[in-house]
Design an enzyme around this catalytic site. Structure first.
Site, PDB file in Angstrom:
ATOM      1  N   HIS A   1      55.376 -21.044  16.855  1.00 47.94           N
ATOM      2  CA  HIS A   1      54.025 -21.584  16.755  1.00 47.94           C
ATOM      3  C   HIS A   1      53.280 -21.071  15.528  1.00 47.94           C
ATOM      4  O   HIS A   1      52.211 -21.602  15.204  1.00 47.94           O
ATOM      5  CB  HIS A   1      53.224 -21.235  18.009  1.00 47.94           C
ATOM      6  CG  HIS A   1      53.765 -21.853  19.259  1.00 47.94           C
ATOM      7  ND1 HIS A   1      53.913 -23.207  19.404  1.00 47.94           N
ATOM      8  CD2 HIS A   1      54.197 -21.303  20.416  1.00 47.94           C
ATOM      9  CE1 HIS A   1      54.408 -23.476  20.605  1.00 47.94           C
ATOM     10  NE2 HIS A   1      54.599 -22.335  21.234  1.00 47.94           N
TER      11      HIS A   1
ATOM     12  N   ASP B   1      52.565 -21.407  28.717  1.00 43.72           N
ATOM     13  CA  ASP B   1      53.611 -22.409  28.917  1.00 43.72           C
ATOM     14  C   ASP B   1      54.052 -22.459  30.372  1.00 43.72           C
ATOM     15  O   ASP B   1      54.332 -23.537  30.911  1.00 43.72           O
ATOM     16  CB  ASP B   1      54.810 -22.119  28.016  1.00 43.72           C
ATOM     17  CG  ASP B   1      54.628 -22.683  26.613  1.00 43.72           C
ATOM     18  OD1 ASP B   1      54.104 -23.805  26.502  1.00 43.72           O
ATOM     19  OD2 ASP B   1      54.997 -22.008  25.652  1.00 43.72           O
TER      20      ASP B   1
ATOM     21  N   ARG C   1      60.278 -14.514  16.914  1.00 48.10           N
ATOM     22  CA  ARG C   1      60.350 -15.573  17.912  1.00 48.10           C
ATOM     23  C   ARG C   1      60.858 -16.827  17.209  1.00 48.10           C
ATOM     24  O   ARG C   1      60.255 -17.309  16.259  1.00 48.10           O
ATOM     25  CB  ARG C   1      59.006 -15.850  18.578  1.00 48.10           C
ATOM     26  CG  ARG C   1      59.131 -17.019  19.564  1.00 48.10           C
ATOM     27  CD  ARG C   1      58.036 -17.085  20.587  1.00 48.10           C
ATOM     28  NE  ARG C   1      56.732 -17.425  20.013  1.00 48.10           N
ATOM     29  CZ  ARG C   1      55.658 -17.685  20.768  1.00 48.10           C
ATOM     30  NH1 ARG C   1      55.735 -17.637  22.095  1.00 48.10           N
ATOM     31  NH2 ARG C   1      54.502 -17.968  20.192  1.00 48.10           N
TER      32      ARG C   1
ATOM     33  N   GLU D   1      59.501 -19.569  30.825  1.00 46.38           N
ATOM     34  CA  GLU D   1      58.211 -20.256  30.700  1.00 46.38           C
ATOM     35  C   GLU D   1      58.203 -21.636  31.354  1.00 46.38           C
ATOM     36  O   GLU D   1      57.332 -22.456  31.044  1.00 46.38           O
ATOM     37  CB  GLU D   1      57.818 -20.356  29.220  1.00 46.38           C
ATOM     38  CG  GLU D   1      58.943 -20.798  28.297  1.00 46.38           C
ATOM     39  CD  GLU D   1      58.626 -20.580  26.829  1.00 46.38           C
ATOM     40  OE1 GLU D   1      57.457 -20.371  26.479  1.00 46.38           O
ATOM     41  OE2 GLU D   1      59.563 -20.653  26.024  1.00 46.38           O
TER      42      GLU D   1
END
Length: 260
Positions: free
Chosen positions: A50, A180, A75, A154
């Site tokens: 993200h 999420d 990530r 998630e």
């Protein structure tokens, strides 16, 4: 303590459940990483899912953190498992992989992050070897223990498969993304589903039963403290931009209060 010593001690401590306070970094500037590395944070999670990080920013930011004696995780983007080997070669201490929903997803993550006989990671740790302080054979022998493969939990499907995911050899721990998970459990209705709270307890308990650690994103210090009480030891506290915003607001409020 030099960075090779930090590198050697980190993964065993996290696997033992020692409290580890990290943060998500979304701004791809090694100068920002260098500044944050002078704080009391233990590490950084460079966010390629993200955040704005590309591979060049990961290379520069891993080095900036290491210069201050701090490790960096990455990530990954969704469905970019092959990038896991690459960021480990860049010197990342581990990867946080989103949307690990099945045993097959977990096995793919392990295949990219662990050398044989555990996985199928290919050889080429260009930056990782000097950062580790090891030579080539030494790194090959120790890398599977030095690096962490962390599966994000998630979705409802991931919860249903949690025990099987935790049982996959080479999965070092799991990490909950509360927003999420809320989206999944509420079928897209909310970011703050009441079903997340019991799910947090469930993930922590199942990870503990499997002898593995549980991590979570915490939007604030109170949430982090609550999660630690639930059994979470790997905490991603806030984000780089949120730290800046909160510090700026606190300073401005303090000055305006004194000037009033």
């Amino acid at each position: 303590m030099g960075f090779p010593a930090v590198h050697a001690a980190l993964a065993p401590a996290i696997r033992r459940g020692a409290l580890h306070l990290s943060t998500f970094c979304q701004l791809p500037d090694p100068n920002a990483i260098e500044a944050l590395a002078k704080t009391k944070l233990d590490s950084f999670i460079l966010d390629m899912q993200h955040g704005m990080f590309d591979e060049a920013a990961v290379v520069a930011s891993v080095a900036a953190a290491a210069l201050e004696g701090k490790p960096a995780f990455v990530r990954l983007p969704v469905d970019c498992g092959g990038l896991a080997s690459r960021v480990l070669d860049f010197g990342a201490i581990g990867v946080v992989c989103p949307m690990v929903n099945t045993v097959a997803d977990a096995e793919r993550l392990v295949s990219y992050t662990k050398f044989p006989p555990v996985g199928f990671r290919s050889w080429g740790p260009r930056r990782a070897i000097p950062l580790s302080g090891l030579n080539g054979p030494g790194y090959l022998a120790k890398a599977n223990k030095l690096n962490l493969a962390i599966a994000m939990i998630e979705t409802r499907q991931a919860l249903d498969n949690l025990d099987a995911i935790l049982a996959v050899p080479g999965i070092d721990g799991v990490f909950v993304g509360p927003s999420d998970l809320s989206v999944s459990l509420s079928s897209g209705a909310t970011l703050d589903s009441p079903d997340v709270s019991p799910a947090l307890d469930y993930v922590a308990a199942r990870a503990r039963a499997a002898g593995k650690f549980a991590g979570v994103f915490a939007i604030g210090s109170g949430y982090a403290t609550d999660c630690i009480g639930r059994g979470y030891s790997f905490i991603a506290l806030l984000q780089d931009a949120l730290f800046m915003q909160q510090a700026a607001d606190a300073a401005v409020t303090a000055v305006r209060g004194k000037a009033a």
